[in-house]
Design an enzyme around this catalytic site. Structure first.
Site, PDB file in Angstrom:
ATOM      1  N   ARG A 233       0.665  -1.391   0.302  1.00 15.97           N
ATOM      2  CA  ARG A 233      -0.050  -0.090  -0.066  1.00 15.97           C
ATOM      3  C   ARG A 233       0.974   1.353   0.049  1.00 15.97           C
ATOM      4  NH1 ARG A 233      -3.321  -2.963  -1.499  1.00 15.97           N
ATOM      5  NH2 ARG A 233      -5.329  -3.469  -0.922  1.00 15.97           N
ATOM      6  N   GLU A 262      -2.312   7.766  -4.928  1.00 17.66           N
ATOM      7  CA  GLU A 262      -2.632   7.256  -6.247  1.00 17.66           C
ATOM      8  C   GLU A 262      -4.042   7.254  -6.670  1.00 17.66           C
ATOM      9  OE1 GLU A 262      -3.458   2.592  -5.828  1.00 17.66           O
ATOM     10  OE2 GLU A 262      -1.280   3.298  -5.297  1.00 17.66           O
ATOM     11  N   HIS A 294      -0.099  -0.040  -9.622  1.00 16.95           N
ATOM     12  CA  HIS A 294      -0.897  -1.055  -8.564  1.00 16.95           C
ATOM     13  C   HIS A 294      -1.275  -2.169  -9.441  1.00 16.95           C
ATOM     14  CE1 HIS A 294      -3.243  -0.846  -4.819  1.00 16.95           C
ATOM     15  NE2 HIS A 294      -3.048  -2.116  -5.124  1.00 16.95           N
TER      16      HIS A 294
END
Length: 331
Positions: A233, A262, A294
């Site tokens: 994360r 993000e 991601h």
């Protein structure tokens, strides 16, 4: 029951549609769930969301007012959801508690080796028919030390790969993993791990206690020529502090599949827009930094498992069952 699935990627859509066929009608949307898009869900009892959805109290209130009673998130993490607000609104929230740990672990190693062996720079050069080796020297991982912060399922899978490389294994976690112990891992305090590791990889969940786990002090504790990888994360790393250290010429490489700001950027095409995030804009200019969007989880195996678990969560809700995936049950 008609379901709206927000933030569906093109490769993900046929998997979702195929899984739900014969069970419930599902409407797949590319747009992410935000306060502006939440009204789309009006009249739908259940929705499915991605990890970058905004499920804070204002959005949940809009959903509840439109008749939504169930949120099935297609991820393990749920720091984007206000669970207390969902409980107050009488909504059921479920996540995917497990999917292939190998997808993320293998990608973390991909990032590590890509920055170590300067793969992006080398590929860019050869496209221009520049075949020099200047600036492309990496290091053997064999015999060096890896520090794994978080040794759950993904951390264990990452450790098994490191063991295959013949590395010294250091670990840090609130609870030791016997499987990692059997591989030869030594659990040490975080500061010792950071000081001794040639490669540091993050595999812990994001929660208040781990927010900026890698802050300015942690970064300064690391070796100047260490490699840092974060595939967990974005909020685990203080990105502004990281940029400050990079400006001082520190670290052999940094691989980031996640970024703390993000939301509103990742999974979207921003190539024709000016990026207002100065920290991210500066971060991607460093030649030994690799940022991906991601995608560590994004394999056919893992996404298939995520979709199947999401379907089970919806079926459980419809039939009044509870499972380990339920975060907020309706009493």
């Amino acid at each position: 029951m008609d379901i709206v699935a927000f933030g569906v990627q093109a490769d993900e859509r046929p998997l979702i549609e195929r899984a739900f066929q014969g069970h419930h009608d599902v409407r797949c949307l590319e747009v992410f769930l935000t306060e502006d898009t939440a009204p789309i869900a009006a009249g739908h009892e259940a929705i499915s969301t991605s990890v970058n959805a905004d499920l804070h109290a204002p959005v949940l209130r809009i959903l509840a007012a439109g008749g939504t009673r169930m949120v099935a998130q297609r991820s393990t993490g749920y720091n984007n959801i206000d669970l207390d607000a969902a409980a107050r609104l009488g909504m059921t929230v479920a996540r995917v508690s497990y999917y292939s740990p190998h997808s993320v672990a293998e990608f973390a190693w991909t990032l590590a080796m890509a920055v170590n062996r300067r793969i992006v720079r080398a590929s860019t050069r050869t496209r221009d028919f520049d075949f020099r080796l200047d600036g492309l020297m990496g290091r053997d991982m064999h015999g060096r030390t890896v520090g794994v912060l978080g040794t759950g399922k993904i951390g264990e899978a990452f450790t098994r790969i490191a063991h295959g490389y013949g590395m010294r294994l250091l670990g840090w976690d609130v609870a030791e993993n016997p499987a990692c112990r059997r591989l030869g891992m030594t659990y040490v305090p975080k500061d010792q791990l950071l000081a001794e590791s040639d490669l540091v990889s993050l595999h812990v969940p994001l929660m208040p206690a781990t927010q900026h786990l890698i802050d300015s002090a942690a970064l300064k504790a690391m070796k100047d020529d260490a490699i840092l990888v974060n595939s967990s994360r974005g909020g685990l790393v203080d990105t502004a502090a990281l940029v400050a250290e990079l400006r001082e010429g520190r670290f052999a490489g940094v691989g980031l599949d996640v970024y703390e700001s993000e939301a509103g950027l990742f999974f979207l095409d921003k190539s024709l827009e000016a990026i207002e995030d100065d920290t991210l804009a500066r971060l991607v200019t460093f030649p030994h930094v690799l940022v991906t969007s991601h995608q560590a989880y994004y394999t056919e195996d893992a996404v298939g498992q995520i979709v199947d678990a999401t379907l089970r969560n919806v079926l459980d809700y419809a039939e009044g069952r509870r499972s380990e995936n339920v975060l907020v049950p309706v009493s």
